[in-house]
Design a protein around this motif. Sequence first.
Motif, PDB file in Angstrom:
ATOM      1  N   THR A 170       0.856  -1.173   0.000  1.00  0.00           N
ATOM      2  CA  THR A 170       0.000   0.000   0.000  1.00  0.00           C
ATOM      3  C   THR A 170       0.893   1.224   0.000  1.00  0.00           C
ATOM      4  N   LEU A 171       0.391   2.325  -0.511  1.00  0.00           N
ATOM      5  CA  LEU A 171       1.210   3.520  -0.721  1.00  0.00           C
ATOM      6  C   LEU A 171       0.416   4.763  -0.395  1.00  0.00           C
ATOM      7  N   ASN A 172       1.097   5.717   0.219  1.00  0.00           N
ATOM      8  CA  ASN A 172       0.538   7.050   0.384  1.00  0.00           C
ATOM      9  C   ASN A 172      -0.808   6.993   1.089  1.00  0.00           C
ATOM     10  N   ASN A 173      -0.810   6.332   2.237  1.00  0.00           N
ATOM     11  CA  ASN A 173      -2.042   6.175   3.006  1.00  0.00           C
ATOM     12  C   ASN A 173      -2.319   7.447   3.773  1.00  0.00           C
ATOM     13  N   CYS A 174      -3.391   8.074   3.427  1.00  0.00           N
ATOM     14  CA  CYS A 174      -3.684   9.412   3.930  1.00  0.00           C
ATOM     15  C   CYS A 174      -4.731   9.302   5.029  1.00  0.00           C
ATOM     16  N   GLY A 175      -5.964   9.724   4.744  1.00  0.00           N
ATOM     17  CA  GLY A 175      -7.019   9.493   5.719  1.00  0.00           C
ATOM     18  C   GLY A 175      -7.299   7.998   5.848  1.00  0.00           C
ATOM     19  N   HIS A 176      -8.211   7.654   6.733  1.00  0.00           N
ATOM     20  CA  HIS A 176      -8.486   6.248   7.000  1.00  0.00           C
ATOM     21  C   HIS A 176      -9.994   6.060   7.156  1.00  0.00           C
ATOM     22  N   PRO A 222      -4.087  -8.391   4.455  1.00  0.00           N
ATOM     23  CA  PRO A 222      -4.950  -7.264   4.076  1.00  0.00           C
ATOM     24  C   PRO A 222      -5.556  -7.483   2.691  1.00  0.00           C
ATOM     25  N   ALA A 223      -6.599  -6.708   2.374  1.00  0.00           N
ATOM     26  CA  ALA A 223      -7.270  -6.870   1.083  1.00  0.00           C
ATOM     27  C   ALA A 223      -7.547  -5.517   0.448  1.00  0.00           C
ATOM     28  N   LYS A 224      -7.260  -5.441  -0.852  1.00  0.00           N
ATOM     29  CA  LYS A 224      -7.681  -4.276  -1.640  1.00  0.00           C
ATOM     30  C   LYS A 224      -9.154  -4.490  -1.974  1.00  0.00           C
ATOM     31  N   ARG A 225      -9.994  -3.548  -1.577  1.00  0.00           N
ATOM     32  CA  ARG A 225     -11.447  -3.662  -1.794  1.00  0.00           C
ATOM     33  C   ARG A 225     -11.801  -2.883  -3.061  1.00  0.00           C
ATOM     34  N   THR A 226     -11.702  -3.561  -4.203  1.00  0.00           N
ATOM     35  CA  THR A 226     -11.846  -2.868  -5.485  1.00  0.00           C
ATOM     36  C   THR A 226     -13.261  -2.347  -5.726  1.00  0.00           C
ATOM     37  N   ALA A 227     -14.253  -2.917  -5.038  1.00  0.00           N
ATOM     38  CA  ALA A 227     -15.635  -2.465  -5.254  1.00  0.00           C
ATOM     39  C   ALA A 227     -15.819  -1.005  -4.858  1.00  0.00           C
ATOM     40  N   LEU A 228     -14.891  -0.468  -4.034  1.00  0.00           N
ATOM     41  CA  LEU A 228     -14.993   0.918  -3.595  1.00  0.00           C
ATOM     42  C   LEU A 228     -14.268   1.869  -4.547  1.00  0.00           C
ATOM     43  N   GLY A 229     -13.806   1.333  -5.674  1.00  0.00           N
ATOM     44  CA  GLY A 229     -13.271   2.181  -6.733  1.00  0.00           C
ATOM     45  C   GLY A 229     -11.806   2.531  -6.558  1.00  0.00           C
ATOM     46  N   ARG A 230     -11.248   3.045  -7.642  1.00  0.00           N
ATOM     47  CA  ARG A 230      -9.832   3.428  -7.658  1.00  0.00           C
ATOM     48  C   ARG A 230      -9.724   4.911  -7.995  1.00  0.00           C
ATOM     49  N   PHE A 231      -9.186   5.644  -7.051  1.00  0.00           N
ATOM     50  CA  PHE A 231      -8.906   7.069  -7.264  1.00  0.00           C
ATOM     51  C   PHE A 231      -7.915   7.500  -6.206  1.00  0.00           C
ATOM     52  N   ALA A 232      -7.745   8.821  -5.990  1.00  0.00           N
ATOM     53  CA  ALA A 232      -6.852   9.305  -4.931  1.00  0.00           C
ATOM     54  C   ALA A 232      -7.648   9.295  -3.628  1.00  0.00           C
ATOM     55  N   HIS A 233      -7.771   8.091  -3.041  1.00  0.00           N
ATOM     56  CA  HIS A 233      -8.620   7.905  -1.863  1.00  0.00           C
ATOM     57  C   HIS A 233      -8.071   8.688  -0.684  1.00  0.00           C
ATOM     58  N   GLU A 234      -8.864   9.608  -0.183  1.00  0.00           N
ATOM     59  CA  GLU A 234      -8.424  10.396   0.963  1.00  0.00           C
ATOM     60  C   GLU A 234      -8.861   9.737   2.277  1.00  0.00           C
ATOM     61  N   ALA A 235     -10.081   9.288   2.352  1.00  0.00           N
ATOM     62  CA  ALA A 235     -10.597   8.675   3.574  1.00  0.00           C
ATOM     63  C   ALA A 235     -11.875   7.935   3.209  1.00  0.00           C
ATOM     64  N   ALA A 236     -12.326   7.064   4.081  1.00  0.00           N
ATOM     65  CA  ALA A 236     -13.561   6.314   3.843  1.00  0.00           C
ATOM     66  C   ALA A 236     -14.319   6.253   5.165  1.00  0.00           C
ATOM     67  N   VAL A 237     -15.426   6.992   5.248  1.00  0.00           N
ATOM     68  CA  VAL A 237     -16.153   7.061   6.516  1.00  0.00           C
ATOM     69  C   VAL A 237     -17.510   6.395   6.376  1.00  0.00           C
ATOM     70  N   GLU A 243     -11.059  16.346   0.753  1.00  0.00           N
ATOM     71  CA  GLU A 243     -10.157  15.683   1.707  1.00  0.00           C
ATOM     72  C   GLU A 243     -10.996  14.740   2.577  1.00  0.00           C
ATOM     73  N   TRP A 244     -10.835  14.801   3.890  1.00  0.00           N
ATOM     74  CA  TRP A 244     -11.540  13.831   4.733  1.00  0.00           C
ATOM     75  C   TRP A 244     -13.035  14.086   4.775  1.00  0.00           C
ATOM     76  N   GLY A 245     -13.771  13.019   5.018  1.00  0.00           N
ATOM     77  CA  GLY A 245     -15.164  13.112   5.391  1.00  0.00           C
ATOM     78  C   GLY A 245     -15.306  12.736   6.858  1.00  0.00           C
ATOM     79  N   ALA A 246     -16.464  13.032   7.433  1.00  0.00           N
ATOM     80  CA  ALA A 246     -16.769  12.631   8.810  1.00  0.00           C
ATOM     81  C   ALA A 246     -18.281  12.575   8.939  1.00  0.00           C
ATOM     82  N   VAL A 247     -18.745  11.743   9.831  1.00  0.00           N
ATOM     83  CA  VAL A 247     -20.184  11.574  10.014  1.00  0.00           C
ATOM     84  C   VAL A 247     -20.548  12.034  11.420  1.00  0.00           C
TER      85      VAL A 247
END
Length: 762
Positions: free
Chosen positions: A264-270, A379-394, A507-511
């Motif tokens: 994995t590379l350039n892991n930004c938000g989470h 670990p697993a790459k979850r491709t169903a969530l798409g490929r882009f410059a992923h900043e975070a996943a909330v 950038e990041w999202g939050a709920v």
Amino acid sequence: MPINDDIDCNNSSNVHFQDVLTQALKDPSRRNMLRGGMGLAAMFALPMLPGCGGLTTPTLSELPSSSLLGFNAVTKSILDQVLVPAGYSVKVLHATGDRLTSNVTQFSGQGLETDDWNERIGDHHDGMDIFYIDANGRYSTKATARAVLAVNHESSADSHFLHPKGQTSGGVNGKKFSQFGDWDTKARPGLEVLKEINLHGISVAEISLDASGKPTGYITDSALNRRITPQTVVDVQGPAAHLSSIRSMFVTRFDTSGATARGTLNNCGHGLTPWGTYLGCEENWAAYWNMPAGAALPEAKIIASRKRYGVSSVALSSTATTGSGQGWYTPTDMDDTDFRFSRWNVAAVGASAAADFRQEPQTFGYILEVDPLNPTARPAKRTALGRFAHEAAVCGIPVVGKPLAFYMGCDSRNEYIYKFVSAANWDAADIGGGMAAGNKYLNEGKLYVAKFSSTGAGEWVELNISNPLITSYAGAAGFTFTNQAEIYVHTRLAADAVGATKMDRPEWGAVNPANGEIYFALTNNSAANRTPATADGANPRSYNDADGKKGSGNPNGHIIRFKEQDNSSTALGFKWDIYVFGAEEDMPANVNLSKLTANNSFSSPDGLWFSKSTGICWIQTDDGAFTDETNCMLLASVPGSVGDGGEFYVDNELTAGTSTSKGVTKTFIGGVLGESRLRRFLVAPKGAEVTGLTETADGKTLFVNIQHPGENTPAWGTSAALTVESTWPGNGGGMSAAYGPLGRPRSATLVITKNDGGKIGL
Ligand code: FEO
Ligand code: CA
Ligand code: CA
Ligand code: CA
């Protein structure tokens, strides 16, 4: 500053809502239709109707004051120290290079380490989360006596600090990677490259807790300590019906089946899943490759996609890909074990994709799921969530019996906001279910992209091959969609095809845990990309920074929020408004729309995170526009809800070169927060951004990540002395004690507590 995230690779002709709005504003009858005819303006309080061309100063709705925030704001600061309010204490939990095992030496601070970064805390601390451990060793949603902290390590942009005398190859000794231009002709030392590779990724460290649950440090040699690096083998997972096609796009010489990929590379938000796994998001992965001059080009389709993602490939510069990569493919002084160097050369050097690494960039740009409590779980790459410059996943608030929704930003100029909705309905029995639960919720579902309308409404457009806009798409020369699998791997192009709204760098999202509303930081945009003519309701400002002249366009950014229809994860529509606009307090009223003061002025919101314990919305900045007056910061805010402000017309004026453009943009602004609801809590050391946040379950300890102090340190070469911008945390600035050797700066995780033992921020 994260690498490469200010590049605009979006050349799509998606409609700007301004075009529609400009017409409407010229026509009073149509203006009224926009206000009332869509049935949405009525949801907002007190819409205003200013005259066009002769705007009066509008009145913004004031929220009732709140007594929630219980600290005095800290002042702006350009000191090389952490500033927190009186009554709070700060210490470092861990910093760049700290030991995860006692197999390796104490961190030198002088670049003397060997190829041992897979046993050290990585560099550039970013997103993070805490995971409590129950009696069975599984995830607990409640506090227990044991916990681990998972942390993203984003970038090697400061890796010159981790070599004895900076980066020693490329003929531009000591300069950052993007300034190297001749790596195609000079080999880099293998050890430097291996250090740079392995300082990336994710660290998991067990933290020690005292009897009251307060963190006291981290545990060297815990069996739970773990590093995931760009060299860790990971699974490639995705929708069953499309998985073999997806994996065909992961085929490389390393795994000719495409069933696994490396690292994995350039892991930004989470992200944090409801079942207790960690999502590491791959953001600016596109900046890591090279094509030697004169190398064979890959297929036209691969090149077309690389252009849209900005994949660095020097030899392709004539065909508009960008950047110079990092020269990681060049070492000749060490063995190329497992293609650890040659994988970074993306030329078509072999007879097919199975014989080289032309498809290696297609193995990055995903959500990587990690079970932080099971060191042997792959670990697993979850491709169903798409490929882009992923900043975070909330994740939205989970509702038993309903699908889960994950909200994701793509951080580059003019990119989009996405949503993934699981096919499976949430079952709380899956808490602690690890990667098996991830297979249940993150492989099958629907992927959407957001369109924001100037009416205050929004819609989610599914990215599905059945949409003729996708199958007929011809916006990238040499690229057409032929199946659903390609939508997961070339997601940006599919989003272009359906006319998604270009945003000011999501950038990041939050709920908000109180009401389920979703917030996104839109950090900034440039004058080239956000003019009065291209401003729209969701990205409504275009102006010059008249004070200090640190940018123009939307240099200070804003935070948008939205409410799903019926609060449903599966909603196809939402309504939105703008929570707050970044600004300097002395900017004019048509820029400082949220009426910020010296106690809450900020610029370039990046991180966003809600405390489940206090309900505070924390805002972190990564800024270059206000830094003449203050370092980056963390602010606490008390949220209202979508629609608590009103309709508003922004009076824009932008001067670029000798031309001045003007325009009026309709938007919706949340109620004015004021100092009682928005207050500066922390200012970072020099050159640092404030990134990841999490808390102990009792809300009495806040973990805060400080990334890249000393970022503006000038390059140094063999003949120059190193003059660092920052010596934090070795200087102890703002803490009761120094942390580590005095000298070069280090990223770090802070532990912040209130001296009276109370909850943070109250
Ligand atoms: Fe890694 Fe977009 O910040
Ligand atoms: Ca300024
Ligand atoms: Ca100012
Ligand atoms: Ca960020």
